[in-house]
Design an enzyme around this catalytic site. Sequence first.
Site, short mmCIF file in Angstrom:
data_model
loop_
_atom_site.label_atom_id
_atom_site.label_comp_id
_atom_site.label_asym_id
_atom_site.label_seq_id
_atom_site.Cartn_x
_atom_site.Cartn_y
_atom_site.Cartn_z
N CYS A 259 0.81 -1.23 0.00
CA CYS A 259 0.00 0.00 0.00
C CYS A 259 0.84 1.27 0.00
CB CYS A 259 -0.99 -0.02 1.16
SG CYS A 259 -0.25 0.12 2.81
N HIS A 307 -2.71 1.29 6.73
CA HIS A 307 -3.09 1.20 5.31
C HIS A 307 -3.29 2.61 4.75
CE1 HIS A 307 -4.37 -0.87 1.73
NE2 HIS A 307 -5.40 -0.06 1.65
N HIS A 319 -5.86 2.01 -4.42
CA HIS A 319 -4.87 1.46 -3.48
C HIS A 319 -4.44 0.06 -3.87
CE1 HIS A 319 -7.95 -0.87 -0.75
NE2 HIS A 319 -8.37 -0.81 -1.99
#
Length: 343
Positions: A259, A307, A319
Site C-alpha cells: 500500500c 493502510h 490502493h
Amino acid sequence: MASHRRPKKPSRTRVTVLTTAAAAAVALSANAANAAPSEKLSKDQVKSKVDELYQQAEQATEKLDGAKEKQHKLQKEISTIQDNVARGQQDLNALRDGLGSMATAQYRSGGIDPSVQLFLSSNPDDYLDKASTLDQLSSQQVESLQKVQDKQRELAQQRAEATEKLKDLAATRAELGKKKDEVKGKLAEAQRILNTLTAKEKAKLAEEQERASRSSTARVDLGDTPAASNRAAAAFRAAQSQINKPYSYGTAGMATFDCSGLTSWAYGQANVSIPRTSEAQAQLGPHLSMSQLQVGDLVFFYGDLHHVGLYAGNGQVLHAPHTGAVVRYEAMGNMPFQFGVRV
C-alpha cells in the site's frame, strides 16, 4: 488370635507412580470431555479469517518497510561518517607531518625545542593543558598543535558516532528479520486456512476476488472532484497506470506494490519524495476530513494507520489492498477511514 499388625505402607516410588497415573487419567478424561469435534469452516468463515490475517500481515509489512528504510538510511550515514573519518585521518597525518618538518628544521638549526620533542613522543592534549609548556612554544607551534588536537577530538567523536550507528544498524537488521518472519507466518497461516477449502470453494472464492477487481476498474464512477494540486494529479495518474498490478509485501513497483509502496512510488513519479511507510506519510500535513478530500490526497485507514491509498473522488480510494489482490479502486466505506493528508 487375630494379628494387630499395621498394613505395610506402599513405597514412596509406588505412591508417586500411582499419583502420576491418576493425574494423567484425570487430564485425559477432562480433555476428552472438553474437546469439541473439529468443524470445517464455511467459505465465508475462511474468507473472514484470511482477510483478518492479511490485515495483520499488512501491519507487519509496514513495520518491515520502516525497518528497511531505517537500515538504508543508517547505511548511508555510516558510509558518510567513514568517508569523513578517512579524510580527517589524512588531514591529521598531514598536520603531524608538518610538525615533524618543523622539528627537523629546529634540529638542523641547533636542536629540537623541548616542547615539540615532548609532543612528538606523546599526546598533545597533555601539553596544551599546561601553561608552562605553552610559554615554551612559538605561535606557529601553538597553532599547529591546536589543529592536531581539534582534529583528534573530531575524529574521536566521529568514530564514536559510527560505532553507535553500527549498533543501531545491527538492531535494525534483527528487527527486519523478525518482521519478515512475522509476515511470512501470517501469510502461511492464511494459506493453511485456504487449503481447508475444497477445490470448488477455492475456485468460487477466486472468482469473487476477480469479479471485485474487474468491477472496481470497469464500472467505478469517480465523479468530478478536482485534484488537490498539479503534483497530486500527476501522482494519481501514475497510480492509475499501475491498476491490476498485484500486491506484494515490501515492494514499491514496478511489477508489484504494497500500500505505501504504491503511494510513495506514485508521488515519486511526480518528482515529490515522501516517506516509505504509511505511518510516516500520515505526518506530512494537517489531517483532512472526508468532505475536504480532493483527488490525489493520501487517505489513511485503521486505528494504527497501517493502510494508505490515494483519494480517487466520489468516495473511492485507489490502493494496493492486500495479498491476493491487485491495485484497484474501492469504496472507502469498506474500511475504517481515519483522515486524509495533502502532500
